[in-house]
Scaffold this motif. Structure first.
Motif, PDB file in Angstrom:
ATOM      1  N   LEU A  53       0.810  -1.215   0.000  1.00 16.11           N
ATOM      2  CA  LEU A  53       0.000   0.000   0.000  1.00 16.11           C
ATOM      3  C   LEU A  53       0.843   1.265   0.000  1.00 16.11           C
ATOM      4  O   LEU A  53       0.347   2.343   0.298  1.00 16.11           O
ATOM      5  CB  LEU A  53      -0.950  -0.014   1.207  1.00 16.11           C
ATOM      6  CG  LEU A  53      -1.873  -1.229   1.269  1.00 16.11           C
ATOM      7  CD1 LEU A  53      -2.734  -1.169   2.514  1.00 16.11           C
ATOM      8  CD2 LEU A  53      -2.730  -1.336   0.030  1.00 16.11           C
ATOM      9  N   ASP A  54       2.106   1.125  -0.355  1.00 11.70           N
ATOM     10  CA  ASP A  54       3.027   2.253  -0.398  1.00 11.70           C
ATOM     11  C   ASP A  54       2.633   3.205  -1.521  1.00 11.70           C
ATOM     12  O   ASP A  54       2.432   2.797  -2.666  1.00 11.70           O
ATOM     13  CB  ASP A  54       4.452   1.748  -0.605  1.00 11.70           C
ATOM     14  CG  ASP A  54       5.493   2.821  -0.402  1.00 11.70           C
ATOM     15  OD1 ASP A  54       5.139   3.946  -0.014  1.00 11.70           O
ATOM     16  OD2 ASP A  54       6.687   2.530  -0.644  1.00 11.70           O
ATOM     17  N   GLU A  55       2.540   4.466  -1.198  1.00  6.88           N
ATOM     18  CA  GLU A  55       2.103   5.470  -2.177  1.00  6.88           C
ATOM     19  C   GLU A  55       3.168   5.807  -3.217  1.00  6.88           C
ATOM     20  O   GLU A  55       2.854   6.375  -4.257  1.00  6.88           O
ATOM     21  CB  GLU A  55       1.667   6.757  -1.457  1.00  6.88           C
ATOM     22  CG  GLU A  55       0.379   6.597  -0.682  1.00  6.88           C
ATOM     23  CD  GLU A  55      -0.813   6.241  -1.579  1.00  6.88           C
ATOM     24  OE1 GLU A  55      -0.986   6.856  -2.642  1.00  6.88           O
ATOM     25  OE2 GLU A  55      -1.552   5.325  -1.191  1.00  6.88           O
ATOM     26  N   SER A  56       4.428   5.452  -2.982  1.00  2.85           N
ATOM     27  CA  SER A  56       5.470   5.753  -3.971  1.00  2.85           C
ATOM     28  C   SER A  56       5.232   4.983  -5.267  1.00  2.85           C
ATOM     29  O   SER A  56       5.505   5.491  -6.356  1.00  2.85           O
ATOM     30  CB  SER A  56       6.860   5.460  -3.409  1.00  2.85           C
ATOM     31  OG  SER A  56       6.982   4.079  -3.137  1.00  2.85           O
ATOM     32  N   ASP A  57       4.713   3.761  -5.165  1.00  6.59           N
ATOM     33  CA  ASP A  57       4.377   2.997  -6.362  1.00  6.59           C
ATOM     34  C   ASP A  57       3.223   3.641  -7.115  1.00  6.59           C
ATOM     35  O   ASP A  57       3.174   3.623  -8.338  1.00  6.59           O
ATOM     36  CB  ASP A  57       4.024   1.554  -6.006  1.00  6.59           C
ATOM     37  CG  ASP A  57       5.213   0.786  -5.467  1.00  6.59           C
ATOM     38  OD1 ASP A  57       6.354   1.200  -5.731  1.00  6.59           O
ATOM     39  OD2 ASP A  57       4.999  -0.227  -4.790  1.00  6.59           O
ATOM     40  N   CYS A  58       2.291   4.216  -6.370  1.00  6.40           N
ATOM     41  CA  CYS A  58       1.142   4.881  -6.995  1.00  6.40           C
ATOM     42  C   CYS A  58       1.593   6.095  -7.782  1.00  6.40           C
ATOM     43  O   CYS A  58       1.048   6.389  -8.842  1.00  6.40           O
ATOM     44  CB  CYS A  58       0.115   5.285  -5.937  1.00  6.40           C
ATOM     45  SG  CYS A  58      -0.657   3.876  -5.134  1.00  6.40           S
ATOM     46  N   GLY A  59       2.593   6.806  -7.264  1.00 11.00           N
ATOM     47  CA  GLY A  59       3.127   7.955  -7.986  1.00 11.00           C
ATOM     48  C   GLY A  59       3.738   7.543  -9.315  1.00 11.00           C
ATOM     49  O   GLY A  59       3.588   8.230 -10.321  1.00 11.00           O
ATOM     50  N   ARG A  75      -4.651   0.716  -7.117  1.00 17.04           N
ATOM     51  CA  ARG A  75      -4.805   0.724  -5.662  1.00 17.04           C
ATOM     52  C   ARG A  75      -5.749  -0.375  -5.194  1.00 17.04           C
ATOM     53  O   ARG A  75      -5.515  -1.020  -4.173  1.00 17.04           O
ATOM     54  CB  ARG A  75      -5.315   2.081  -5.191  1.00 17.04           C
ATOM     55  CG  ARG A  75      -4.251   3.146  -5.190  1.00 17.04           C
ATOM     56  CD  ARG A  75      -4.784   4.430  -4.635  1.00 17.04           C
ATOM     57  NE  ARG A  75      -3.720   5.404  -4.503  1.00 17.04           N
ATOM     58  CZ  ARG A  75      -3.899   6.698  -4.524  1.00 17.04           C
ATOM     59  NH1 ARG A  75      -5.124   7.182  -4.655  1.00 17.04           N
ATOM     60  NH2 ARG A  75      -2.890   7.516  -4.399  1.00 17.04           N
ATOM     61  N   HIS A 139      -8.273   3.762   3.624  1.00 17.34           N
ATOM     62  CA  HIS A 139      -7.300   3.822   2.531  1.00 17.34           C
ATOM     63  C   HIS A 139      -8.006   3.824   1.178  1.00 17.34           C
ATOM     64  O   HIS A 139      -7.579   4.493   0.241  1.00 17.34           O
ATOM     65  CB  HIS A 139      -6.320   2.648   2.630  1.00 17.34           C
ATOM     66  CG  HIS A 139      -5.224   2.703   1.623  1.00 17.34           C
ATOM     67  ND1 HIS A 139      -5.324   2.096   0.389  1.00 17.34           N
ATOM     68  CD2 HIS A 139      -4.009   3.303   1.656  1.00 17.34           C
ATOM     69  CE1 HIS A 139      -4.220   2.312  -0.290  1.00 17.34           C
ATOM     70  NE2 HIS A 139      -3.402   3.032   0.465  1.00 17.34           N
ATOM     71  N   GLY A 142      -8.840   7.089   0.245  1.00 15.59           N
ATOM     72  CA  GLY A 142      -7.691   7.977   0.063  1.00 15.59           C
ATOM     73  C   GLY A 142      -7.211   8.599   1.352  1.00 15.59           C
ATOM     74  O   GLY A 142      -6.480   9.580   1.339  1.00 15.59           O
ATOM     75  N   THR A 145      -2.751   5.525   5.919  1.00 18.55           N
ATOM     76  CA  THR A 145      -1.991   4.354   5.489  1.00 18.55           C
ATOM     77  C   THR A 145      -2.284   3.194   6.444  1.00 18.55           C
ATOM     78  O   THR A 145      -2.900   3.380   7.483  1.00 18.55           O
ATOM     79  CB  THR A 145      -0.473   4.628   5.509  1.00 18.55           C
ATOM     80  OG1 THR A 145      -0.092   4.947   6.847  1.00 18.55           O
ATOM     81  CG2 THR A 145      -0.103   5.750   4.568  1.00 18.55           C
TER      82      THR A 145
END
Length: 172
Positions: A53-59, A75, A139, A142, A145
């Protein structure tokens, strides 16, 4: 005041529903596979869970593939994978608790304090699973975490206690 009471009652009903959902998902197979007991740590099995669930991958997805539907789908898939790991973690916990319970029953020594601690451990684990499910719902909106490192550490600790109990019983 009525609004606050209604909100708290709604929250309580949702929490109860989550408890039943979590407890239903956890399979209570009491047979413990040999590889579960012989592993040094369950942490390696659940390490990918820490980054799902790391947001860096989403970026990265957002910059490489324009469109909010791609990011939303990414997500959702990651949360789905996270839930698979969470169910497996719950099943591992249930198997270890079952094995400890079996050892308590087979033991020559009566240990009501240990049985009480095991019950408390199960209750705390169920409450932690409910909090993780609640955080997963947030999560999805949005918000926030989800960190399960302490939950994985608790299952690892329980596994070590089981291994210690098995060793003591084998020696006795």
């Amino acid at each position: 005041m009525i609004l606050l009471t209604a909100t708290l009652a709604t929250f309580f009903v949702i929490a109860l529903a989550l408890v039943f959902m979590v407890l239903q998902k956890i399979q209570t197979d009491n047979t413990v596979p040999a590889e579960l007991l012989s592993q040094d740590s369950l942490g390696a099995r659940y390490r990918p869970m820490f980054r799902l669930l790391d947001e860096s991958d989403c970026g990265f997805i957002a910059s490489g593939f324009p469109g909010s539907s791609n990011l939303r789908r990414f997500r959702a898939e990651r949360r789905s994978l996270f839930r698979v790991y969470l169910r497996n973690l719950g099943a591992d916990h249930a198997r270890i608790v079952g094995a400890i319970r079996d050892l308590l029953v087979e033991s020559q020594l009566d240990r009501p304090d240990l049985a009480k601690a095991l019950y408390r451990c199960q209750l705390m684990f169920a409450m932690a699973m409910i909090m993780v499910e609640f955080k997963l719902q947030l999560h999805a909106l949005g918000i926030g975490t989800v960190d399960v490192r302490s939950l994985v550490a608790a299952v690892e600790g329980l596994q070590l206690q089981l291994q210690d109990m098995m060793f003591v019983q084998a020696v006795a």
